[in-house]
Write a protein that holds these residues in place. Structure first.
Motif, mmCIF file in Angstrom:
data_model
loop_
_atom_site.group_PDB
_atom_site.id
_atom_site.type_symbol
_atom_site.label_atom_id
_atom_site.label_comp_id
_atom_site.label_asym_id
_atom_site.label_seq_id
_atom_site.Cartn_x
_atom_site.Cartn_y
_atom_site.Cartn_z
ATOM 1 N N LYS A 270 36.678 15.747 32.678
ATOM 2 C CA LYS A 270 35.803 14.625 33.038
ATOM 3 C C LYS A 270 36.573 13.318 32.926
ATOM 4 O O LYS A 270 37.440 13.166 32.074
ATOM 5 N N ARG A 271 36.252 12.390 33.809
ATOM 6 C CA ARG A 271 36.812 11.045 33.720
ATOM 7 C C ARG A 271 35.684 10.043 33.879
ATOM 8 O O ARG A 271 34.681 10.317 34.530
ATOM 9 N N ARG A 272 35.853 8.901 33.259
ATOM 10 C CA ARG A 272 34.824 7.869 33.311
ATOM 11 C C ARG A 272 35.114 6.912 34.461
ATOM 12 O O ARG A 272 36.242 6.464 34.622
ATOM 13 N N VAL A 273 34.096 6.648 35.261
ATOM 14 C CA VAL A 273 34.201 5.703 36.361
ATOM 15 C C VAL A 273 33.045 4.727 36.278
ATOM 16 O O VAL A 273 31.973 5.044 35.758
ATOM 17 N N THR A 274 33.262 3.541 36.779
ATOM 18 C CA THR A 274 32.216 2.521 36.814
ATOM 19 C C THR A 274 31.679 2.443 38.237
ATOM 20 O O THR A 274 32.447 2.290 39.190
ATOM 21 N N VAL A 275 30.359 2.563 38.369
ATOM 22 C CA VAL A 275 29.712 2.527 39.683
ATOM 23 C C VAL A 275 28.612 1.478 39.674
ATOM 24 O O VAL A 275 28.094 1.089 38.629
ATOM 25 N N LYS A 276 28.260 1.046 40.867
ATOM 26 C CA LYS A 276 27.193 0.065 41.046
ATOM 27 C C LYS A 276 25.942 0.810 41.501
ATOM 28 O O LYS A 276 25.989 1.576 42.463
ATOM 29 N N GLU B 198 30.353 9.747 33.980
ATOM 30 C CA GLU B 198 31.424 10.734 33.958
ATOM 31 C C GLU B 198 31.398 11.532 35.251
ATOM 32 O O GLU B 198 30.338 11.927 35.725
ATOM 33 N N ARG B 199 32.588 11.734 35.806
ATOM 34 C CA ARG B 199 32.733 12.560 36.996
ATOM 35 C C ARG B 199 33.839 13.572 36.752
ATOM 36 O O ARG B 199 34.784 13.287 36.026
ATOM 37 N N PRO B 200 33.757 14.722 37.400
ATOM 38 C CA PRO B 200 34.858 15.684 37.245
ATOM 39 C C PRO B 200 36.108 15.184 37.971
ATOM 40 O O PRO B 200 36.021 14.608 39.055
ATOM 41 N N LYS B 201 37.243 15.397 37.349
ATOM 42 C CA LYS B 201 38.522 15.019 37.947
ATOM 43 C C LYS B 201 38.978 16.165 38.845
ATOM 44 O O LYS B 201 38.915 17.336 38.452
ATOM 45 N N ARG B 202 39.405 15.832 40.035
ATOM 46 C CA ARG B 202 39.871 16.856 40.966
ATOM 47 C C ARG B 202 41.310 17.226 40.617
ATOM 48 O O ARG B 202 42.187 16.363 40.557
ATOM 49 N N ILE B 203 41.555 18.494 40.385
ATOM 50 C CA ILE B 203 42.891 18.981 40.056
ATOM 51 C C ILE B 203 43.303 19.983 41.129
ATOM 52 O O ILE B 203 42.658 21.015 41.296
ATOM 53 N N LYS B 204 44.357 19.664 41.858
ATOM 54 C CA LYS B 204 44.854 20.557 42.889
ATOM 55 C C LYS B 204 45.918 21.471 42.290
ATOM 56 O O LYS B 204 46.789 21.006 41.550
ATOM 57 N N LEU C 9 51.431 19.117 33.554
ATOM 58 C CA LEU C 9 51.761 20.535 33.417
ATOM 59 C C LEU C 9 50.715 21.257 32.575
ATOM 60 O O LEU C 9 50.338 22.394 32.875
ATOM 61 N N TRP C 10 50.215 20.591 31.518
ATOM 62 C CA TRP C 10 49.151 21.178 30.708
ATOM 63 C C TRP C 10 47.918 21.439 31.565
ATOM 64 O O TRP C 10 47.295 22.507 31.457
ATOM 65 N N GLU C 11 47.560 20.488 32.433
ATOM 66 C CA GLU C 11 46.408 20.673 33.318
ATOM 67 C C GLU C 11 46.615 21.882 34.225
ATOM 68 O O GLU C 11 45.691 22.671 34.447
ATOM 69 N N GLN C 12 47.833 22.034 34.768
ATOM 70 C CA GLN C 12 48.114 23.163 35.648
ATOM 71 C C GLN C 12 48.048 24.491 34.893
ATOM 72 O O GLN C 12 47.560 25.494 35.430
ATOM 73 N N ILE C 13 48.517 24.499 33.649
ATOM 74 C CA ILE C 13 48.438 25.716 32.827
ATOM 75 C C ILE C 13 46.979 26.098 32.605
ATOM 76 O O ILE C 13 46.597 27.264 32.761
ATOM 77 N N GLN C 14 46.156 25.124 32.257
ATOM 78 C CA GLN C 14 44.736 25.395 32.029
ATOM 79 C C GLN C 14 44.050 25.837 33.312
ATOM 80 O O GLN C 14 43.193 26.728 33.289
ATOM 81 N N LEU C 15 44.427 25.247 34.445
ATOM 82 C CA LEU C 15 43.853 25.639 35.739
ATOM 83 C C LEU C 15 44.230 27.078 36.076
ATOM 84 O O LEU C 15 43.379 27.864 36.517
ATOM 85 N N ALA C 16 45.484 27.452 35.844
ATOM 86 C CA ALA C 16 45.929 28.826 36.116
ATOM 87 C C ALA C 16 45.217 29.817 35.199
ATOM 88 O O ALA C 16 44.791 30.895 35.649
#
Length: 149
Positions: A54-60, A70-76, A35-42
């Protein structure tokens, strides 16, 4: 043993730290964070800015080495514009829509300001425990999806 004067103002107690958080509190925290994410998105849409988490992912890489980036997290957004011009908001727990009132999954609001106020109200009610039954039902429905084979 004398306690220094500065420490006399503190309230010392014997307490035992719990090893784990109750499941219902974990669910409340999960929904509250979303809900906090949705408030910030609005808010960012109202101000015409970008909201990025941002979220951390491990890639090869090409040589076969693993590295963390770091990659951006998709928020719908949980809302859409209805045919009459009102905004319709539905609250999700995982991939399941919450039934906030029996038989109803959408909340209609007039504009973005009302949407933000509604999201903040839902967040405070979630933290107070008012939506526990709806969260429990959605959680149970999600668990059923994992048991299918």
């Amino acid at each position: 043993m004398d306690i220094p004067n500065a420490l006399n103002k503190l309230n010392f107690v014997d307490a035992i730290r719990p090893r784990s958080m109750p499941a219902i509190q974990q669910r409340r925290n999960k929904l509250s964070n979303k809900l906090w994410e949705q408030i910030q998105l609005a808010k960012s849409q109202m101000e015409h800015t970008h909201f990025v988490i941002k979220r951390r992912v491990t890639v090869k890489d090409l040589e076969g080495n693993y590295k963390s980036i770091e990659r951006p997290k998709r928020i719908k957004p949980w809302w859409f514009m209805a045919a009459d011009g009102a905004l319709c908001l539905s609250v999700f727990y995982g991939s399941k829509r919450l039934e906030l009132v029996p038989g109803k999954t959408f909340v209609s609001v007039k504009n973005m300001n009302d949407l933000i106020k509604t999201l903040e109200l839902l967040k405070s009610e979630t933290e107070a425990g008012s939506l526990d039954r709806a969260i429990k039902n959605a959680s149970g429905a999600l668990k059923l999806n994992f048991n299918k084979k």
